[in-house]
Design an enzyme around this catalytic site. Sequence first.
Site, PDB file in Angstrom:
ATOM      1  N   SER A 130       0.810  -1.223   0.000  1.00  0.00           N
ATOM      2  CA  SER A 130       0.000   0.000   0.000  1.00  0.00           C
ATOM      3  C   SER A 130       0.844   1.274   0.000  1.00  0.00           C
ATOM      4  O   SER A 130       0.337   2.345  -0.307  1.00  0.00           O
ATOM      5  CB  SER A 130      -0.955   0.017   1.197  1.00  0.00           C
ATOM      6  OG  SER A 130      -0.261   0.217   2.403  1.00  0.00           O
ATOM      7  N   LYS A 166       0.684   4.325   6.856  1.00  0.00           N
ATOM      8  CA  LYS A 166       0.026   5.246   5.919  1.00  0.00           C
ATOM      9  C   LYS A 166       0.494   6.676   6.190  1.00  0.00           C
ATOM     10  O   LYS A 166       1.073   6.975   7.248  1.00  0.00           O
ATOM     11  CB  LYS A 166      -1.498   5.202   6.108  1.00  0.00           C
ATOM     12  CG  LYS A 166      -2.155   3.853   5.829  1.00  0.00           C
ATOM     13  CD  LYS A 166      -2.217   3.536   4.358  1.00  0.00           C
ATOM     14  CE  LYS A 166      -3.033   2.273   4.106  1.00  0.00           C
ATOM     15  NZ  LYS A 166      -2.350   1.057   4.596  1.00  0.00           N
TER      16      LYS A 166
END
Length: 215
Positions: A130, A166
């Site tokens: 990701s 993230k």
Amino acid sequence: MEYPKLTNKQNDFFNFLVRYVREFEQWPSHQDLMDEFGFKSPRSITQLYEALIKKNHLVKADWGEYDFHPVQKFNLSENEEDEEYGIPIVGLITAGGMQEAVEEDLGRVTLKSILPNYDKMKAVVVSGQSMRGAGINNGDIVLLAQTDIFDGDIGAVRYRGETSLKRIYSTPNGMRLKPANEDFEPITIEPGEFEEVNIIGKYVGHINDKGLHKV
């Protein structure tokens, strides 16, 4: 992330590789390994190499040779405070005009000297892609510091019992965890859910088979 455990034979093989590379600063030949373990066929060696690659203890280098997985390099590193280890500083170099080269011992560069938050750091292994757009890939070791995180910084977050790496943003509607890969959706956390959020640490760099990097 937990890696599969090695069998006794795989562990003996891996430990021999570690000892050999530390002593001779090169990889043993197939004949060295056959002599050490009494193998009659090189195929047995190839199978052990493949098993260690599958279990993230070794990697296959671009030129067809083997190397230790970045995680194992990190685990196998010696005490950084020992003056024998670290990168030697061998002198001064001008960034202006040319000057005579003089070599001298100016100490060592260690992780502690590179990373100002060394005493407040931990490392995690990335599982997934990701954050690929930020150059952080599956299997990389991410260094995290327990320090303030500002809007847009990359951080490791625990939310509802699950963890994720993230970019972290504050929004009028709460918190937004943004991936660096369009194949993944952002995660929105509403203000009423903040008590379920734990910031594990701020990204300060990552390690892979190409070395130490910072986004």
